[in-house]
Every structure is written in C-alpha cells, then in structure tokens.
Write a protein that holds these residues in place. Structure first.
Motif, short mmCIF file in Angstrom:
data_model
loop_
_atom_site.label_atom_id
_atom_site.label_comp_id
_atom_site.label_asym_id
_atom_site.label_seq_id
_atom_site.Cartn_x
_atom_site.Cartn_y
_atom_site.Cartn_z
N HIS A 276 0.83 -1.21 0.00
CA HIS A 276 0.00 0.00 0.00
C HIS A 276 0.87 1.26 0.00
O HIS A 276 0.73 2.15 0.84
CB HIS A 276 -0.91 0.00 1.23
CG HIS A 276 -2.07 0.96 1.10
ND1 HIS A 276 -3.23 0.65 0.45
CD2 HIS A 276 -2.24 2.23 1.55
CE1 HIS A 276 -4.06 1.67 0.51
NE2 HIS A 276 -3.48 2.65 1.16
N ASN B 217 1.72 2.91 -3.21
CA ASN B 217 1.56 3.63 -4.48
C ASN B 217 2.64 3.27 -5.50
O ASN B 217 2.97 4.08 -6.38
CB ASN B 217 1.56 5.14 -4.23
CG ASN B 217 0.92 5.93 -5.36
OD1 ASN B 217 -0.07 5.49 -5.95
ND2 ASN B 217 1.49 7.06 -5.69
N THR C 256 4.36 1.83 -8.78
CA THR C 256 3.93 1.63 -10.16
C THR C 256 5.03 0.87 -10.91
O THR C 256 6.09 0.56 -10.37
CB THR C 256 3.65 2.97 -10.85
OG1 THR C 256 4.84 3.78 -10.78
CG2 THR C 256 2.51 3.71 -10.16
N GLU D 216 -1.40 -4.36 -2.78
CA GLU D 216 -2.13 -3.09 -2.68
C GLU D 216 -1.32 -1.92 -3.23
O GLU D 216 -1.18 -0.87 -2.61
CB GLU D 216 -2.54 -2.82 -1.23
CG GLU D 216 -3.47 -3.88 -0.66
CD GLU D 216 -3.89 -3.59 0.76
OE1 GLU D 216 -3.79 -2.43 1.17
OE2 GLU D 216 -4.29 -4.53 1.44
N ASN D 217 -0.76 -2.13 -4.42
CA ASN D 217 -0.08 -1.06 -5.13
C ASN D 217 -0.69 -0.92 -6.52
O ASN D 217 -1.84 -1.34 -6.74
CB ASN D 217 1.43 -1.37 -5.21
CG ASN D 217 2.13 -1.11 -3.89
OD1 ASN D 217 2.28 0.02 -3.47
ND2 ASN D 217 2.57 -2.18 -3.22
N ARG D 218 0.04 -0.34 -7.45
CA ARG D 218 -0.43 -0.21 -8.83
C ARG D 218 0.59 -0.83 -9.80
O ARG D 218 0.79 -0.34 -10.90
CB ARG D 218 -0.68 1.26 -9.16
CG ARG D 218 -1.83 1.88 -8.36
CD ARG D 218 -2.19 3.27 -8.86
NE ARG D 218 -1.13 4.23 -8.60
CZ ARG D 218 -0.77 5.20 -9.43
NH1 ARG D 218 -1.35 5.30 -10.62
NH2 ARG D 218 0.19 6.05 -9.11
N SER E 155 2.14 -3.19 -12.54
CA SER E 155 1.54 -3.67 -13.79
C SER E 155 2.50 -4.65 -14.47
O SER E 155 3.53 -5.03 -13.92
CB SER E 155 1.21 -2.49 -14.71
OG SER E 155 2.37 -1.72 -14.96
N THR F 120 -4.09 -7.25 -5.27
CA THR F 120 -4.59 -5.89 -5.45
C THR F 120 -3.56 -5.00 -6.15
O THR F 120 -3.06 -4.02 -5.61
CB THR F 120 -5.03 -5.26 -4.12
OG1 THR F 120 -5.82 -6.19 -3.38
CG2 THR F 120 -5.89 -4.03 -4.36
N ASN F 121 -3.21 -5.43 -7.36
CA ASN F 121 -2.37 -4.65 -8.26
C ASN F 121 -3.04 -4.65 -9.64
O ASN F 121 -4.25 -4.91 -9.74
CB ASN F 121 -0.96 -5.22 -8.32
CG ASN F 121 -0.10 -4.75 -7.15
OD1 ASN F 121 0.31 -3.60 -7.11
ND2 ASN F 121 0.18 -5.65 -6.21
N GLN F 122 -2.26 -4.39 -10.67
CA GLN F 122 -2.79 -4.42 -12.04
C GLN F 122 -1.97 -5.39 -12.89
O GLN F 122 -1.76 -5.17 -14.08
CB GLN F 122 -2.76 -3.01 -12.62
CG GLN F 122 -3.61 -2.02 -11.84
CD GLN F 122 -3.38 -0.58 -12.24
OE1 GLN F 122 -2.87 -0.28 -13.32
NE2 GLN F 122 -3.74 0.35 -11.37
N ASN G 67 -6.22 -8.91 -9.46
CA ASN G 67 -5.34 -8.45 -10.53
C ASN G 67 -6.09 -8.66 -11.85
O ASN G 67 -7.32 -8.71 -11.87
CB ASN G 67 -4.01 -9.21 -10.50
CG ASN G 67 -3.04 -8.63 -9.49
OD1 ASN G 67 -2.48 -7.56 -9.69
ND2 ASN G 67 -2.84 -9.34 -8.37
N GLU H 63 -13.81 -2.65 -10.31
CA GLU H 63 -13.49 -2.51 -8.89
C GLU H 63 -14.72 -2.69 -8.04
O GLU H 63 -14.67 -3.29 -6.96
CB GLU H 63 -12.86 -1.15 -8.63
CG GLU H 63 -11.46 -0.98 -9.20
CD GLU H 63 -10.87 0.37 -8.83
OE1 GLU H 63 -11.47 1.06 -7.98
OE2 GLU H 63 -9.82 0.73 -9.39
#
Length: 988
Positions: A173, A175, A177, A197-199, A201, A221-223, A246, A935
């Motif tokens: 968590h 942020n 990327t 819990e980040n972004r 990818s 909980t990412n992409q 994901n 989401e």
C-alpha cells in the motif's frame, strides 16, 4: 540502562548527557512525551538506543549522527515527524533501524546506500513520499526491509536483486507503479515477499521461480496481467500464494497444484479459467482456497475433501457445473463453503449439512433442487444463503439446533409447509429471509427470542392468520416485510414497539380496520411504509404526519376516506401512492409536485381535486387528471344557498360561453396548424425577449447540441433560471413543423419526473422554438463517451439512470391515455439533471397508440440505427415492444460503455448479439461490463445487481416481440435486483 515497560511518564531531560559512558539505553514501552533531547548526542558510547512505544514528538535531532558506535536504533511507535535526517544513515555500524509507525514525511535519504552493515530497516507506516533511492541496492547485508504504508512515486529499483541477503521484503500500500523487476530472481534467500495493494503492472516475472526459499508470495490488489508463470511451481517451500484482485488470465499451471507445502491459495477477482485438476486433491496441508469471480468451469473433484485439511472453499461467481460432490467435510475441518452463483444442480449432499465445523455456507443462485439437508450435527453454523434455487420440501426443524446462526436466506425457492417453531431457538439471528416461497400457515408464536434480529422478510408466500403479538418483542428490527401473503386481522398496534424500523411492508394481505395512530411513533421509518392492497378503512390518522423522514408511502387500493391534509407535513416524501381509495378534498400543496410527476398514483379517488387560486394558477398547470376544487379561487364570507345557486347559474353560462369561444379558437388554430404547421411568434412576449437577449439572437456560440431538425441553445436568465432552447428549422426540413407540433402535443399532456417538460414554445415562419429547463449533465451519450468526461460513472448512478428511464417509459406506455410510443429511445435522448436523474426527451417522432393504430404498420422506418427492434427493420410495427427493445440496448450501453455497433464487435454483430454470445458462452460479467466498474464488482451485492440488470436487458432485446417484458415489468424487475437491505459478502 534498562527501564522498559515501567509506565514511566514525563520528559527525557537534558541531564541524559551526563551518562557519558552509557552503552545501552532502553526506555521502550513507557509513557515518555515531549522531544528527544539534543544532549542525547553526547552519549557517544551508545551502541543500542531504544525509545520505542512512547509518545515522543517533533523531529529527530540531527546531532544524533554523533553516535558513531550505534548499532541498534529504535524510535518506532511514537509521534515523531519531519524528515528523516540523512545524518542517521552516516552512522557506520548501524545494523537495526526501526523508525516505523511515526509521522515522518519527505523522501527516504538518498545516502541510504551508506548503510552497508544494516540488516533490518523498517520505515513502514509513515508519510514518506518520493522515489525509493536506487542506492538501497548497495545494502548487501540487508535482510528485512519494510517500507509499507507510505506514498512513494515511481516503482521498485531495478537492481533490488543485488540485496542478496534479503529474506523479508514488504512494500504494501505504497503507491508503487511499473513492473516487478526480474532481478528478484537473484534473491535465493527471500522467504517473504509482499508487494500487495499497489499499482504494479505488467506480468509476474518467471524469475521469481528461482526464489527457492519463498514461503509467502503476496502480490494481490495490483494491475498485474498475463498468465501465472509455470516457473512458480518450482517454489517447493511455498505455503501462502495470494495473487487476487489483478488482471491475470489463463489457467493455473499444474505445477502449482503439485507444491505439497501449499496451505493458502487466494486467486479471486481475476480472469483465470480452466478446470480444477485432480492434483488439487493431493494437497494434504491445503487449508484455504479462494477462486471466486473468475472463469473456472467443469466439476469439483470428487475427493477434494478427503485428503486435505480444507477449512475454506470459495468458488463463487464461476461457471462450475454438475453436482456438489459429497465428502467435502470428510475430515470435518471445513468452516466456509461458498459455491454460490455457479451452475451446480442436483441435490445438496446430506453430509454438507452435518459438517460440525461449518460456519458459513453460500449456495445461492444455482440450480439446486431437492430438500434441505438436516443441520442437526452442525452447531457452529452461523450463515446460510441458498436464495435463488429450486429447493423444495419443508424447512427442517433441526435448523433450530444451530443456535449460532446469525443469518439465513432461503428466499426465491419452492419451500412449502409452515415455518418451524424451533427457529425460535436461534437467539443470535440478525437476518431471516424466507421470501418468494410457498410457505403456509401462521407465523409461529415463538419469535420473541430474536432480540438481535435486524431483517425479517417473509414476503410473497401464503402465510395466513393474524400477525402474532410476539413480533412486538423484536425490538432490533429495522426491516419488516410481510407483503403479499394472506395475513388477516388489523394492523397490530404493538408495531409501535419496533422503534428502529426503517422499512415496513405489509401490502397485499387481507388486513382490515383502520390504520392505527401508533404507527406515527415509528420515527425511524425512512425507506418505506407499504400498506397497499388490503381492506383498510377510515381516515389517515394525523399521527402519520409525524413520520418526517419517510421517503415512500403506499396506501393504494384500500377503502380509506377523508382528507389528505395529514400528508402535507411529510417533508421527505419522494414517492406516494394513494390511488384507488375514497379520498376527498384538495390535494395538499406539498403533494402537488408528486401529483404532477406520478398522476397515476392519485387516480381512483373521484373526490379529489386541485386548488387553482386566482393569484397563482400554477397548481393546475398540467393536471388535467384532476378536477379543480369548487370555489378554490374565492376567499371572503361564506355564501348562502341563494347566492350559491345564482353563482352556479352564472358559472354554467360562463362555462358554455368559454367553451364556445375555445372551440372556435381551437378549430382556427388546428386549421392553421394543418395548413401552415406554425403560427406567428409574439415579438413582444417578455420571456421570449429575455431568451433572445441571453443568446444574442440565437448566436451559434450558445449551441450545446444539435439534432436532426435543428440546434439546442443554452439560455441563462439568472442563477436559477437556465433554459435549453430547441430551434426547429422549417424551411430546410419539411417535417420540422410537424415534428414540433407533435412534440408539443404529446409532451404537454404527459407529465412525469422522468420526462422533459415544455416550459413554453413559439412559432415563426422558418423555424420554431421549444423551451425546456436546462439539464446540467447533458445527455447520457455525452456522459458515456465524451473524451473530456472526468466524472466516474459509478454503478449506483448507472442503476439510477436505468430505473428513472424505465419509469418514464412505463408512464408513457401504461399511464397515458392513449399510450405513447417514443420510437427513438437512445442515450442522446436521455437528459441528466444535476442529480443525474434522467429525463426522456425528443418526442418528434413519437406516436399516440390509439385503437385505430394499435395493430397498424407503416412502410416508413422510424428510429436510430442500432436501437431499432428487429421487427422494425423494414416496416414499423406500432407496438410498445419496439420501445422496450430500444431501452434494452440502452441498458447494455450503460453496462458495457460500448456503442450499438462498436468496432470491436465481429462483422455483422451488434451489441445485443455480442453480449448475448459472451454471456451464453461464459456467464462471466467481467468479460462484458465497462472496465471502470470492475473494482465495484468485488462487492458481491453489486455484482449480483449488475447481473440482474444484464438479464433484464437480454429479456428486453429478445428477437420475438412477445417474449419481451412490458415496461411495468421492467420497473418491477429492476427494483427486485436492488432490495433496500442486502447481505454483505464478507471474506473469512
């Protein structure tokens, strides 16, 4: 000096400097406050400094860099702030740094690479920002690094694999990327990796398979996208695999199911597919497996529960078929069994109900049949949801032995018989829903034990007898639904004891007598009071007016009489239905807005009227459904009989004369319309002059939209007087005048909150103007597709638009006489006000469906390509079904954010064919809905609602017109997919 955990309070004074030979200072777990003294830096022999778990504030003194012998520094769990001094990272012998759980801000000092001896560095739970310095890769001895719960920018340093001693890495968590660096494959000592819990990818790097010591891999909980690397199967020590939430696709590699150490597998909310292999059944240590909301299919392996330690099995929202296998409780460890929203059929295995450890069971929305299993051996069961199946038989009395049950939902089945009195033993119940079954008999009297019950719903059954007084003891109830049964007697006065009620539905029964005044004491009634379709008599008690928070009231289809004045003080009312009673007198002023919007909700009361005072005739505008009240414009002394008779005679003569003049005027006007289709505009009209002034005589720069016959201008006459002016060209468009006349004729007589309202109109030789209220959010097409649209269209807003549009169409089809066909329902013709409430507009090609045209056809095709029903492809069949089809297409657009002929569809396939094909093949909502809704679909209630609306859209777009629902049915079905109270899905 050791003084930890002594509850010492006060401040650490400058006298600490006198302890020049101090090597260890441990004041942790006390109540120290204030600042860390500068003088502490004089204790240059300190090797261990621990001030953790206190309440020190402000910044770390920069002078502490003088503590060159320091090996352990612990300031964690205080209230320190400011930036971390870079001088700390110049202390050469530091091995342990705990600065976590403070309020530090700014960036991590770039000289962090100087900490060549540090083995533990925890900076988690602060307010740090900026990038993670690349120099951290110089920390060769770093074994445990925790940077979680900060607000960094950028990604992970590519060379993180150089920290070859890392055995624990957590950056949760924060942020992050970018991609996960492939250099992670060099960390052969890494046992715990948590980047959740980040972004992040990209793909999961296959090099992670080289981290042979990994026991926990948490990337949830990412992409992340793509397939799960087969190389992860080489992680022979892996116990905990969490990749949920994901964008992963493909099948789970067989190699993963061969990792014998696996205990926890959580892969839910992805787009994974395939079957569950037999290898899964060989995992003897497997405790929890969550695969819900994916695309898995096939059968559950028969021996899944035999050789495992399974405690949780969650396969909801997939496409599993066949029967639920027996022996899932073979080892009697299963606590959670969630198999809802699949395609299971057959009977529920009897051993499932007898698993003594089972706490939660969700089997809703399958095709299960047969009877409910006995629950006698299941005392720990706390949650049951089997709604939406074909389960029959009786509710087993043994269910009453499950005294830990808190929630039961057996609604929408075929259960019969009576409600067993043994359910009265369930003293911990908070929710009981048995609605939409075939239950009979009386409500058992043993209900007073449900002291914790919040929701009681037995609607739509065949229950009878009077409502037992024991219900009055359910003082925690917020929702009571008894509608559509055969309850007799009166409305019980003991309902006043249920002072927490926010929703009370008792409509559709055989209740008689008067509405008790005690209902007025239910001050928390907010969402609705439904007493419709009973045999109630008498007046509305004045105490009902005390329900100041009530939003919906339905007392229709009774034998109530008297005045409606009581309702005048109910300020929060958004919906009211008093139709088909015997009410008399004038409609109260506060209800006039609702009467204009929903006139059908006031019908069937011939004694009702509306006041039309001479000073303000607005109350009568658009209310042709109601007669004016006699003498409503008079005010003075009371008239005697002779005066009344003379006045009546005079009024009669006056009415005849006025009718005569009106007929002559209308005949002349009709003739003018028939010949010219227009009438001159009055240039002296004040409102028109203001419109022309505000738009600089309809200057193009005020255009906010264009249609087939002209443009729409925005006219601002003041902060609260903003109008849309629709200019219809006559000279270039032969149908322009006819379109304008048609629109005015139809919309002037159709008044509903979800239809646009004509404020005024004017004709000129070459064009006409129609004046509407300006809709702040434009039309639905622009909201969905505008490139500069920044507002996220949440599901709740889309649902609101769906329901409002359905209400408007239902009014046109069923409440207007004759019915009105819109014939061009599309997003461009659905306007949205400041609250995103929809208004159907553009009635230029609408038709009145009178008897002469009810079954007629026309060679001309009306409507917009993509929204035209199949039967109207070559000729217009004048039926309501064509509007229903167009509405169904709009629903699909709302859910998918794709136009009817999107370029991504296959050739000759429109949105209807595309959605129908995907749904029939996959039953996967995630492959259909707009990506921005994904989401929200994590909430199973929202996912259920979206699926419910999708099914309605598919019914509306059936190829055969007779197979489509009516718009009244659509409104009811939309309301059913979004009940006032929804059970929340909680992960265990």
């Amino acid at each position: 000096m050791l003084a930890a955990g002594y509850a010492i309070s006060g401040q650490l004074g400058p006298e600490i400097a006198h302890l020049a030979h101090l090597q260890t200072l441990n004041l942790s777990k006390n109540n120290f406050s204030g600042v860390i003294p500068l003088e502490l830096s004089n204790c240059t022999l300190l090797e261990s400094l621990d001030l953790s778990d206190n309440d020190f504030t402000r910044e770390i003194p920069r002078s502490l860099k003088n503590l060159q012998n320091l090996k352990v520094l612990r300031f964690d769990s205080n209230s320190l702030s400011g930036e971390i001094p870079d001088g700390l990272f110049e202390i050469p012998h530091l091995e342990t740094i705990y600065l976590n759980h403070n309020n530090f801000n700014g960036s991590i000092p770039s000289n962090i690479g100087n900490l060549t001896n540090v083995s533990k560095l925890w900076l988690n739970n602060n307010l740090l920002s900026g990038t993670i310095p690349h120099s951290i890769t110089n920390c060769q001895k770093l074994g445990s690094l925790d940077l979680s719960y900060n607000a960094f920018s950028g990604g992970l340093p590519p060379g993180v694999g150089n920290c070859s001693s890392l055995y624990e890495l957590a950056i949760v968590h924060s942020n992050l990327t970018g991609n996960i660096p492939s250099s992670f494959g060099l960390l052969d000592k890494l046992s715990h990796l948590d980047l959740s819990e980040n972004r992040l990818s990209g793909r999961i790097p296959p090099e992670l398979g080289n981290c042979k010591s990994l026991t926990e891999l948490m990337l949830y909980t990412n992409q992340l996208e793509g397939e799960i690397p087969i190389e992860l199967g080489m992680l022979s020590e892996l116990q905990n695999l969490q990749l949920f939430e994901n964008r992963l696709t493909g099948e789970i590699p067989i190699s993963i199911w061969k990792i014998q150490s696996l205990r926890y597998v959580h892969l839910y909310n992805n787009s994974l597919s395939g079957k569950l292999p037999l290898e899964l059944t060989h995992l003897k240590h497997l405790k929890m497996i969550s695969l819900f909301t994916n695309k898995f299919f096939g059968v559950i392996p028969q021996s899944l529960g035999v050789n495992s330690s399974l405690e949780l099995l969650d396969l909801m929202y997939n496409q599993f078929t066949s029967q639920i296998p027996p022996n899932l409780c073979f080892r009697k460890r299963l606590r959670v069994l969630n198999l809802g929203n699949n395609h299971f059929h057959g009977r529920i295995p009897s051993d499932v109900g007898k698993c003594p450890t089972l706490q939660r069971m969700r089997l809703e929305h399958n095709n299960l049949l047969g009877v409910l299993p006995e629950f006698l051996d299941n005392p720990n069961l706390a949650y049951i949801n089997m709604t939406g199946n074909n389960i029959s038989g009786k509710i087993p009395s043994s269910l009453g032995n499950c005294t830990n049950l808190t929630s039961i939902d057996l609604s929408m089945n075929k259960l019969g018989g009576s409600i067993p009195p043994e359910l009265g033993n369930l003293v911990n119940l908070t929710r009981l829903s048995l609605a939409h079954n075939h239950l009979q008999g009386c409500l058992p009297p043993h209900l007073s034990t449900w002291k914790k019950l919040d929701t009681f719903d037995v609607g739509f059954n065949s229950l009878n007898c009077s409502i037992p007084s024991s219900l009055g003891n359910l003082t925690s109830l917020s929702t009571l639904v008894l509608e559509e049964n055969r309850f007799t007697g009166g409305i019980p006065p003991f309902l006043s004891k249920l002072d927490r009620l926010s929703l009370l539905r008792m409509g559709g029964n055989l209740l008689a007598g008067e509405i008790p005044s005690s209902i007025g004491t239910l001050k928390n009634l907010r969402y609705g009071l439904d007493l419709r379709s009973n045999g109630l008599i008498g007046h509305i008690p004045r105490e009902l007016g005390y329900l100041s928070s009530l939003q919906s009231l339905d007392i229709s289809s009774n034998s109530l009489t008297g005045s409606l004045d009581v309702l005048n003080g109910m300020q929060a009312l958004l919906e009211v239905n008093i139709s088909y009673n015997g009410f008399t007198g004038s409609i109260p002023e506060k209800l006039m807005v609702l009467a204009k919007r929903y006139p059908s909700s006031f019908l069937g009361n011939p004694g009702l009227c509306v006041n039309c005072p001479l000073s303000d005739g607005l109350n009568c505008v658009g209310n042709s459904n109601f007669r004016p009240c006699a003498g409503s414009s008079s005010g003075g002394k009371k008239l005697n009989k002779s005066e009344i008779a003379m006045m009546a005679l005079g009024l009669s003569l006056g009415v005849f004369l006025l009718l005569g003049f009106a007929c002559v005027f209308l005949l002349c006007r009709r003739k003018q319309h028939e010949v010219l289709g227009r009438e001159p505009m009055d240039d002296d009209e004040p409102l028109l002059n203001q419109i022309m002034e505000a738009t600089e005589n309809l200057n193009d720069r005020y255009i906010v939209g264009k249609g087939a016959h002209g443009a729409v201008f925005k006219a601002e006459l003041g902060p609260t007087n903003v109008f849309a002016v629709k200019k219809l060209q006559f000279s270039d468009h032969e149908d322009g005048s006819r379109s304008m006349i048609r629109e005015i004729q139809i919309i002037e007589n159709a008044r509903h909150r979800n239809l646009v309202k004509v404020e005024d109109y004017w004709f000129r030789k070459d064009y006409g103007l129609i004046l509407y209220r300006y809709m702040e959010n434009g039309n639905l097409h622009d909201v969905l597709y505008a490139t500069n649209q920044q507002r996220k269209l949440e599901w709740s807003v889309r649902y609101k638009i769906s329901v409002g549009t359905a209400h408007g169409l239902a009014y046109l089809h069923h409440d207007c006489d004759p019915p009105i066909l819109h014939r061009d329902i599309k997003p461009q013709n659905i306007l949205l006000d400041s609250e995103m409430e929809p208004r159907i507009s553009d009635f230029g090609i609408a038709k009145l469906l009178d008897q002469s045209s009810a079954s007629g056809t026309s060679i001309s095709v009306s409507g917009t390509l993509g929204y035209i029903a199949p039967e109207n492809a070559y000729m217009t069949v004048r039926g309501k079904e064509s509007d229903v089809y167009s509405y169904g297409v709009v629903l699909l657009e709302l859910m998918t954010k794709r136009k009817p002929s999107d370029s991504s569809f296959m050739e000759e396939v429109d949105i209807v064919g595309w959605v129908r094909s995907i749904w029939s093949e996959t039953q996967d909502i995630s492959a259909i809905v707009d990506s921005s809704l994904m989401e929200e679909t994590v909430d199973s209630n929202i996912a259920e609602q979206i699926i419910g609306v999708l099914l309605i859209a598919l019914r509306c777009t059936e190829k055969e017109p007779s197979s489509r629902p009516t718009m009244r049915d659509v409104v009811k079905q939309l309301q059913d997919v979004n009940p006032p109270q929804n059970s929340r899905y909680s992960k265990v």
